[in-house]
Design an enzyme around this catalytic site. Structure first.
Site, short mmCIF file in Angstrom:
data_model
loop_
_atom_site.label_atom_id
_atom_site.label_comp_id
_atom_site.label_asym_id
_atom_site.label_seq_id
_atom_site.Cartn_x
_atom_site.Cartn_y
_atom_site.Cartn_z
N CYS A 160 0.86 -1.19 0.00
CA CYS A 160 0.00 0.00 0.00
C CYS A 160 0.90 1.23 0.00
O CYS A 160 1.90 1.27 0.72
CB CYS A 160 -0.88 -0.01 1.25
SG CYS A 160 -1.96 1.42 1.36
N HIS B 127 -9.10 -3.88 -1.56
CA HIS B 127 -8.08 -3.09 -0.87
C HIS B 127 -8.41 -1.59 -0.93
O HIS B 127 -8.40 -0.90 0.09
CB HIS B 127 -6.70 -3.38 -1.49
CG HIS B 127 -5.59 -2.55 -0.95
ND1 HIS B 127 -4.51 -3.08 -0.27
CD2 HIS B 127 -5.37 -1.20 -0.98
CE1 HIS B 127 -3.71 -2.09 0.09
NE2 HIS B 127 -4.19 -0.94 -0.34
N GLU B 128 -8.70 -1.11 -2.15
CA GLU B 128 -8.95 0.33 -2.33
C GLU B 128 -10.21 0.77 -1.58
O GLU B 128 -10.23 1.83 -0.96
CB GLU B 128 -9.05 0.69 -3.81
CG GLU B 128 -7.77 0.49 -4.62
CD GLU B 128 -6.54 1.09 -3.97
OE1 GLU B 128 -6.63 2.11 -3.27
OE2 GLU B 128 -5.45 0.51 -4.16
N HIS C 101 -9.99 1.56 2.11
CA HIS C 101 -9.49 2.90 2.47
C HIS C 101 -10.65 3.86 2.76
O HIS C 101 -10.51 4.79 3.55
CB HIS C 101 -8.65 3.49 1.33
CG HIS C 101 -7.24 2.98 1.28
ND1 HIS C 101 -6.31 3.24 2.27
CD2 HIS C 101 -6.59 2.23 0.36
CE1 HIS C 101 -5.16 2.68 1.95
NE2 HIS C 101 -5.30 2.06 0.79
#
Ligand code: NI
Length: 190
Positions: free
Chosen positions: A104, A146-147, A150
């Site tokens: 990341c 994953h994104e 955030h």
């Protein structure tokens, strides 16, 4: 062109739940996307979420080159074109999860083995304000999960189930070679 600083783990702005954007999207959103693309290109990542440059809005961008997608039997391997995803939702299409290495831009220098759903549907809005709905598997599905994490203030180490597999990038290759070497005698016995 504006390359923005990418916030690092520990910065409180990475912990905030991002706000949805309301269409139609104007110049401010277009400028945000352009800055994110410039920032991502400058460091060579596959995805970026708006909170990583300090903008607490529900927007991610990603792009997955074909050679990063695992080949599945019978499946044509194609890259995922540069995508802007706004107000995303993720629906797992299978209970299956798999471990894969992640890094990341907000956690520079480290890699970790993270379990993710192998098959998802993601939906949301494109930059033109139209609905997007895409089925994704493997690495593509991993990047999107994953994104989107955030946007909820979650960084990948918090998704890890075994912290022994959080390590410096420079150690990953040696670790994997060691793992393969250790498992080889077992394979030879079969
Ligand atoms: Ni990230």
């Amino acid at each position: 062109m504006a390359i923005r600083d990418i916030l690092k783990m520990g910065n409180p702005a990475l912990r905030v739940r991002a706000e949805p954007l309301i269409p139609p999207f104007g110049d401010e959103v277009y400028q945000l996307v352009q800055d994110m693309r410039d920032s991502l290109e400058a460091v060579g990542g596959v995805g970026l979420a708006a909170p990583q440059i300090g903008i607490s809005k529900s927007l991610v961008i990603f792009e997955v080159p074909a050679d990063r997608i695992q080949r599945e039997e019978g499946e044509i391997v194609e890259g995922v074109p540069s995508t802007v995803l706004i107000n995303p939702r993720i629906e797992p299409l299978s209970d299956d999860t798999e471990l894969g290495w992640e890094g990341c831009l907000s956690v520079p220098g480290l890699r970790g083995l993270v379990p993710r759903h192998t098959h998802i549907r993601y939906s949301g809005l494109g930059l033109n304000g139209r609905e997007i709905s895409v089925e994704a598997r493997g690495f593509h599905a991993r990047v999107v999960q994953h994104e989107c994490d955030h946007l909820f203030g979650i960084l990948y180490p918090e998704r890890m189930t075994d912290m022994r597999y959080l390590m410096y990038e420079s150690e990953v290759q040696a670790f994997m070679e060691d793992l393969r070497a250790k498992s080889e005698p077992a394979r030879d016995e079969i």
